[in-house]
Enzyme design. Sequence first.
Site, PDB file in Angstrom:
ATOM      1  N   GLU A   1      16.038  -0.627  -0.338  1.00 59.56           N
ATOM      2  CA  GLU A   1      16.089   0.335   0.780  1.00 59.56           C
ATOM      3  C   GLU A   1      17.393   0.260   1.563  1.00 59.56           C
ATOM      4  O   GLU A   1      17.934   1.276   1.987  1.00 59.56           O
ATOM      5  CB  GLU A   1      14.888   0.121   1.716  1.00 59.56           C
ATOM      6  CG  GLU A   1      13.567   0.680   1.176  1.00 59.56           C
ATOM      7  CD  GLU A   1      12.926  -0.193   0.109  1.00 59.56           C
ATOM      8  OE1 GLU A   1      13.395  -1.333  -0.097  1.00 59.56           O
ATOM      9  OE2 GLU A   1      11.957   0.261  -0.515  1.00 59.56           O
TER      10      GLU A   1
ATOM     11  N   HIS B   1       1.532   0.629   4.147  1.00 58.33           N
ATOM     12  CA  HIS B   1       1.570   2.026   3.685  1.00 58.33           C
ATOM     13  C   HIS B   1       0.999   2.992   4.719  1.00 58.33           C
ATOM     14  O   HIS B   1       0.731   4.138   4.396  1.00 58.33           O
ATOM     15  CB  HIS B   1       0.769   2.178   2.377  1.00 58.33           C
ATOM     16  CG  HIS B   1       1.424   1.562   1.184  1.00 58.33           C
ATOM     17  ND1 HIS B   1       1.577   0.208   1.047  1.00 58.33           N
ATOM     18  CD2 HIS B   1       1.972   2.108   0.068  1.00 58.33           C
ATOM     19  CE1 HIS B   1       2.171  -0.055  -0.113  1.00 58.33           C
ATOM     20  NE2 HIS B   1       2.433   1.083  -0.721  1.00 58.33           N
TER      21      HIS B   1
END
Lengths: 401, 325
Positions: free
Chosen positions: B61, B130
């Site tokens: 990321e 999530h």
Amino acid sequence: MTVESTAARTPRRSAGNKAGTTGTKRTTSTTKKAAGARKSAEPALVQLLTPEGERVKNAEFDKYVADITAEDLRGLYRDMVLTRRFDAEATALQRQGELGLWASLLGQEAAQIGSGRALRDDDYVFPTYREHGVAWCRGVDPTNLLGMFRGVNNGGWDPNGNNFHLYTIVIGSQTLHATGYAMGITKDGADSAVIAYFGDGASSQGDVAEAFTFSAVYNAPVVFFCQNNQWAISEPTEKQSRVPLYQRAQGFGFPGVRVDGNDVLANLAVTQWALERARAGEGPTLVEAFTYRMGAHTTSDDPTRYRGDEERLAWEAKDPILRLRRYLEASNHADEGFFAELETESEALGKRVREAVRAMPDPDHFAIFENVYADGHALVDEERAQFAAYQASFADEDGGK
Amino acid sequence: MAEKMALAKAINESLRRALDADPKVVVMGEDVGKLGGVFRVTDGLQKDFGESRVIDTPLAESGIVGTAIGLALRGYRPVVEIQFDGFVFPAYDQIVTQLAKMHARALGKVKMPVVVRIPYGGGIGAVEHHSESPEALFAHVAGLKIVSPSNASDAYWMMQQAIQSDDPVIFFEPKRRYWDKGEVDTEAIPGPLHAARVVREGTDLTLAAYGPMVKLCQEVADAAAEEGRSLEVLDLRSVSPIDFDAVQASVEKTRRLVVVHEAPVFFGSGAEIAARITERCFYHLEAPVLRVGGYHAPYPPARLEESYLPDLDRVLDAVDRSLAY
């Protein structure tokens, strides 16, 4: 050379640890073992000029400096001398309270000037906060480098003016920016290259590993130029890696090479080679310039707490400027007049820098709110108005008196 | 031309339009290519625009955002996808220390037209990391703009505007609303990106929300209407900046405000809204500004998320508390 320095450092580090506990013993033995393991793995440095100033042959890299003239050599010497003079002036200005901080490049002139002079104008540089020599090569006025250290701005130059990005303080972040920029070059179908500077400490950062990954995967035209100056503040390279840093490249699928960081010719040659690879579409290269930070990490640092004089003295014998001077003199490429003239030029540079720093105005109060956003932001507007009213209240008081 | 489409499809169509209109726009992220993203938001884009415009990245990321910064410096307009909210943190350093500050650091000489897309929020029964709502962590950072659409039309137009913005925009996509359909007029002239919108007029109390909670607030207003209460629902649309003028105008009318978001209440965007509205509307308020949101606890496992997330009754309770003053 490398073996020598490692061996020289090890006993001092254990001697410096005065705890005298079992922990000390354990540290000592581990350090010795690590140093021993490194000795056998120590690679040869690419070197074209010995510390004594003798030109040595190198079958692989000589061709990259084959057409270098006496004038070019004097130019490299001049770059290094003026960069060192500038650096010394900045250090002095910090001591005089004119700068809040300074990160000296003392000892790293050859790595920076050698690599910096290998670049083309259309190449793009992503520096750390110590690349004053590279900035010099890019034509960034040295006084512009001082704004952030004086505290009048967080940058101080237009990165696109000289294709020299702003100094990045977060360690290793700029290697990813360099990689992304290089990916853009590929997309544009251009043939320029990017060079990313970082240090031995940065090699431990995840961002550097990610930059290696991205650049390899996308075959980006980027040269990773690691100046291994042996110390990340107080931590030696052994605290960053158990293998020579240039070998990191292998695991990512591109070549790495270790160059004598105090040899300006070798840095020029090796960087030329790496840039040519990048331009030819052969992807990234890692160059480890094996050098030494002769001064402190920054003016806030005290290297006497973690390293001894003998190490510095050993490296001073390999001084990058001295060795080129010896070569210039021995080969009759420069006469006394050249050195004398350069001395005068150095003093003039020092004076100019000193005067420029002292004349640097404090920024306008409202600069706080400038350029926070390109397209504006309601909160910034609101707070600017509040600040203006607050400032105006003082003006009213003054006016009333 | 108006067309009914799901929110995820609206973003897809918007990205397609941007890729088509400007060769400098690139879409980057993990699995955005062949797979079309784990939520299929980028479905078909690589097929039509190629691997150099729609880029499958390594699983890193910080690398995604860091290289996007480099591409922006080279004149590109990257739209990067962070696969899930909880995975943005490896990139947080690049977003906060580099992306947000580059324009200021360069004294305005460089621009950072980077969009960071983050599917966020809970309600889909996912595993840890999530389902989070980290918008306040970004709103605290000057240099970033933060938006979150609540419906398909906004998703389409706000994405167009985010890509056109020369500032970095963190684009929080309400993943539990990805499949909600709505009318999208692709020829409409959109309002400003950071303006709030009154979704439903009311007179007794204002409910302010953004992203996934707007729909819940509309349901709350429906339920309250059955009890004879008229609630105004405000879709903030933007978390940085927040359209405080719109909130103020609504509160001056209704005199009561409840802010609803999924993120933990503590130090959340509701706290900021409550503080500012108290300051702006002190003499108009009939009750303290109340907040409904997540608890100061890690986002719980899926079988507990209905207890954690604001629901109809929790918001209605807050409405009752406000009206009881």
